[in-house]
Enzyme design. Structure first.
Site, mmCIF file in Angstrom:
data_model
loop_
_atom_site.group_PDB
_atom_site.id
_atom_site.type_symbol
_atom_site.label_atom_id
_atom_site.label_comp_id
_atom_site.label_asym_id
_atom_site.label_seq_id
_atom_site.Cartn_x
_atom_site.Cartn_y
_atom_site.Cartn_z
ATOM 1 C CG HIS A 461 -1.689 1.070 1.064
ATOM 2 N ND1 HIS A 461 -3.215 1.604 1.232
ATOM 3 C CD2 HIS A 461 -1.224 2.522 1.709
ATOM 4 C CE1 HIS A 461 -3.183 2.289 1.340
ATOM 5 N NE2 HIS A 461 -2.708 3.455 1.948
ATOM 6 C CD GLU A 462 1.630 3.973 3.662
ATOM 7 O OE1 GLU A 462 1.998 4.673 2.967
ATOM 8 O OE2 GLU A 462 0.147 3.158 3.938
ATOM 9 C CG HIS A 465 0.343 6.521 -0.866
ATOM 10 N ND1 HIS A 465 -0.825 7.311 -1.126
ATOM 11 C CD2 HIS A 465 -0.109 5.626 0.635
ATOM 12 C CE1 HIS A 465 -1.982 6.664 -0.940
ATOM 13 N NE2 HIS A 465 -1.617 6.347 0.422
ATOM 14 C CG HIS A 468 0.573 9.079 -7.204
ATOM 15 N ND1 HIS A 468 -0.884 9.601 -5.731
ATOM 16 C CD2 HIS A 468 0.695 10.087 -8.069
ATOM 17 C CE1 HIS A 468 -1.795 9.864 -7.257
ATOM 18 N NE2 HIS A 468 -0.710 10.251 -8.352
#
Length: 672
Positions: A461-462, A465, A468
């Site tokens: 999940h991290e 980010h 991105h």
């Protein structure tokens, strides 16, 4: 002597000079950054030339270069490796930075220049990205009160300053409660615990200078303790301490702070002409209105509650069989849910955990990024801010893209949770500036460090980010990376979690810590079949928190937030054996700043999109389809906030999604 934070950074990749700086350097450097910013904004406002995009908007993009550089380092360290000096400086700087921000947005001459450019925008031949930056700049000023006059403007400045102080205090109180509580465990207390939980508890005891093992309030320790400890009395004690963070009385109690924050937010919204803080906060988001948020949450709430109540009946029977005469309690749920998972899916955490080595999961997230986007990750031997931190250079086709830092292990100086931030963001206004991206987690140390499956999902999940940020390719820093609508920012992170579930990824990287053998196919299949196990519980605790957050901000501020919380939970008929994921006194998403205030729903709003987005890969029959990966990067990951979020998603998928894919992904479609 020259402050190392203000001197040119001659380190590799212009990394922060971690080895040459001290806590005493941050205050003067932040003050210097504000002074330089004040001078820059004053010069822009007083420019005798007619306002233009170049001499106003682009000049503003450059104005805070020093402050952004120093703050990017300081606030990363304050969250990941706190010290008393850093906490004191946070408290000192919160009102000062708020006042500085208000000085800028209250500058009438500066706002007048922005308005002039805005009114002339159709005749300025601006690029699409420039039009977007102009719109966001003007909107930011208006929403910060630039159009207010006199007493209203002065009061809004006071409100924002007080909110900054309160948010900092809320976060520091929470960290203090997490740091100060622990429960000693004797060897007898640890009977029935798997070895990995015992090892983690002993390591936590050593870190706390205790003679033996301890349970702390770190999720990576307390959750497995609640899952496996047969000692109901100890589970209750640990659980109640965990859920009482911020509500223990004394100096670290957050309840009065939450009350004042909500009142001030309501006043802020009213000063700006909005009926409620929710109406103000949601206006620029994809959801747009409180009604749209509530509609989504309730569509998910009812099937989730139905599933959770059905599960509660099973777990209650198991507890009764164990001789428990009273009702199922919140500190019982994880314990009996783990036992039931073994019964239903022949899946035991102690059997699974050796297959999820942290190092192998890091390799997995890198390998997926390589197959999807062509990224390469090379370890770096450079100075970092803590011995636990690891560094990599990120390249593609030999070109430098980013420095990635991984700070994975729990420690008492680190706030709880997991997050991604940038010490430096991507931009290209004055030459290409590549980002320094940080993933921070709170995993338990070990040799090797082993993750739960949920921990592995957090890791992915991290890193979503981080991608991105790394793949950002825009001109202006204000719209780079994760600078997007709050209910869009979780799309890349939640989408990337899906690649952990790809069978071929598990087959390659889920290898046993002792034998090195790959996870058996039968075990892998059982794991994937159990992916939606206990999803009623997970969804109920999350949606309840989101509904309480919305209720706090949609209408008059509650005189007693704890009473309002109780009323909401009663209205939605919260199952008694489940509590909110984040009760008000430790709801840092909402009260340690206003990033997720009236916006905790955004994880679910993004999940509607991530479920639908990964379905696109499933429809192709290839989770690594090159064409779709390229489209994902070009439409979403590289674009930052350069276009409206709905436009970006539609560019990737051709349409906006409905809630159906989310319910299916959570295994709740049958309960709907």
């Amino acid at each position: 002597m020259t402050n190392p934070l203000l001197a040119p950074w001659t380190t590799p990749f212009e990394m922060p000079p971690f080895g040459g700086m001290s806590d005493e350097d941050f205050g003067p450097a932040l003050e210097q950054g504000m002074e330089e910013g004040r001078a820059a904004y004053a010069a822009i406002a007083a420019n005798p030339e007619p306002p233009s995009f170049d001499n106003t908007i682009e000049a503003m993009e450059r104005a805070d270069a020093t402050l952004d550089r120093v703050a990017g380092v300081f606030y990363n360290l304050a969250g990941a490796d706190s010290t008393p000096a850093r906490e004191a400086l946070q408290r000192e700087m919160a009102p000062k930075l708020s006042a500085y921000s208000s000085e800028i947005t209250n500058n009438k001459a500066l706002f007048s220049r922005i308005e002039t450019i805005w009114n002339q925008r159709d005749n300025l031949d601006l690029t699409e990205e420039q039009q977007r930056v102009l719109m966001l700049t003007r909107r930011g000023f208006v929403r910060a009160g630039a159009a207010l006059e006199g007493a209203a403007a002065e009061r809004l400045t006071e409100v924002k300053s007080r909110l900054a102080t309160l948010g900092t205090q809320f976060a520091q109180n929470l960290l203090a409660d997490e740091r100060n509580w622990f429960m000693d465990l004797s060897e007898a207390d640890m009977e029935g615990l798997p070895d990995f939980v015992k090892d983690t508890a002993r390591a936590a005891g050593k870190e706390r200078d205790r003679p033996g093992a301890v349970v702390t309030l770190n999720r990576s320790l307390i959750v497995p303790f609640l899952q496996f400890s047969p000692r109901r009395d100890l589970r209750e004690k640990a659980y109640e301490a965990w859920t009482a963070r911020g509500a223990n009385g004394g100096e670290t109690d957050n309840r009065d702070i939450a009350t004042e924050i909500l009142k001030l937010r309501e006043e802020r919204a009213n000063l700006l002409g909005y009926d409620s803080f929710a109406a103000y906060k949601l206006e620029p988001e994809m959801a747009g209105t409180p009604e749209a948020v509530r509609d989504l949450l309730m569509k998910v709430w009812e099937p989730a509650k139905t599933a959770a109540l059905a599960d509660a009946e099973h777990l209650s029977r198991m507890a009764t069989a164990d001789g428990i005469t009273g009702p199922l309690e919140p500190w019982d749920w994880r314990y009996y849910a783990e036992k039931r998972r073994v019964e239903l899916h022949d899946l035991d955490e102690t059997e699974l955990k050796p297959f999820f080595q942290l190092d192998r999961m890091i390799e997995a997230q890198f390998a997926c990024a390589n197959r999807l986007f062509g990224l390469e990750f090379a370890p770096l031997d450079i100075e970092v801010y803590h011995p636990d931190v690891r560094a990599w250079e990120v390249t593609r086709d030999g070109k430098h893209l980013a420095v990635f830092l991984g700070d994975y292990f729990a420690r008492s100086s680190k706030r709880s949770g997991a997050w991604c931030s940038a010490m430096r963001s991507q931009s290209a206004l004055d030459g290409e500036v590549r980002p320094i991206v940080v993933n921070v987690c709170n995993f338990a140390k070990g040799d090797p460090a082993l993750l739960s499956y949920d921990d592995a999902r957090t890791l992915f999940h991290e890193f979503g980010h981080a991608l991105h940020q790394m793949l950002s390719d825009v001109t202006y820093q204000s719209i780079s990376g994760t600078s997007v609508a709050r209910d869009f920012v979780e799309l890349p992170s939640q989408l990337y979690e899906h690649w952990l579930e790809v069978p071929e990824v598990l087959a390659e990287f889920a290898t046993h810590a002792e034998t090195g053998e790959a996870m058996p196919e039968a075990l892998r299949d059982r794991l994937l079949r159990a992916a939606t196990y206990d999803m009623g519980f997970a969804t109920v605790e999350y949606v309840a928190s989101a509904l309480v957050d919305l209720a706090f901000h949609d209408g008059p501020a509650p005189a007693d937030p704890m009473q309002r919380q109780a009323e909401v939970l009663e209205t939605i008929e919260m199952p008694r054996a489940i509590r909110m994921r984040h009760a008000t006194p430790h709801f840092a998403h909402v009260f340690a700043g206003d990033g997720y205030s009236s916006g905790y729903y955004s994880y679910m709003w993004s999940e509607v999109m991530d479920a639908d987005a990964f379905a696109a890969f499933e429809e192709k029959g290839d989770p690594f389809d090159a064409e779709l990966a390229r489209k994902l990067e070009e439409s979403i990951l590289s674009t930052g906030g350069s276009r409206d979020a709905a436009e970006l998603y539609t560019a990737f998928r051709g349409r906006l999604p409905g809630v159906e894919a989310l319910l299916k992904g959570r295994g709740l479609d049958d309960a709907a």
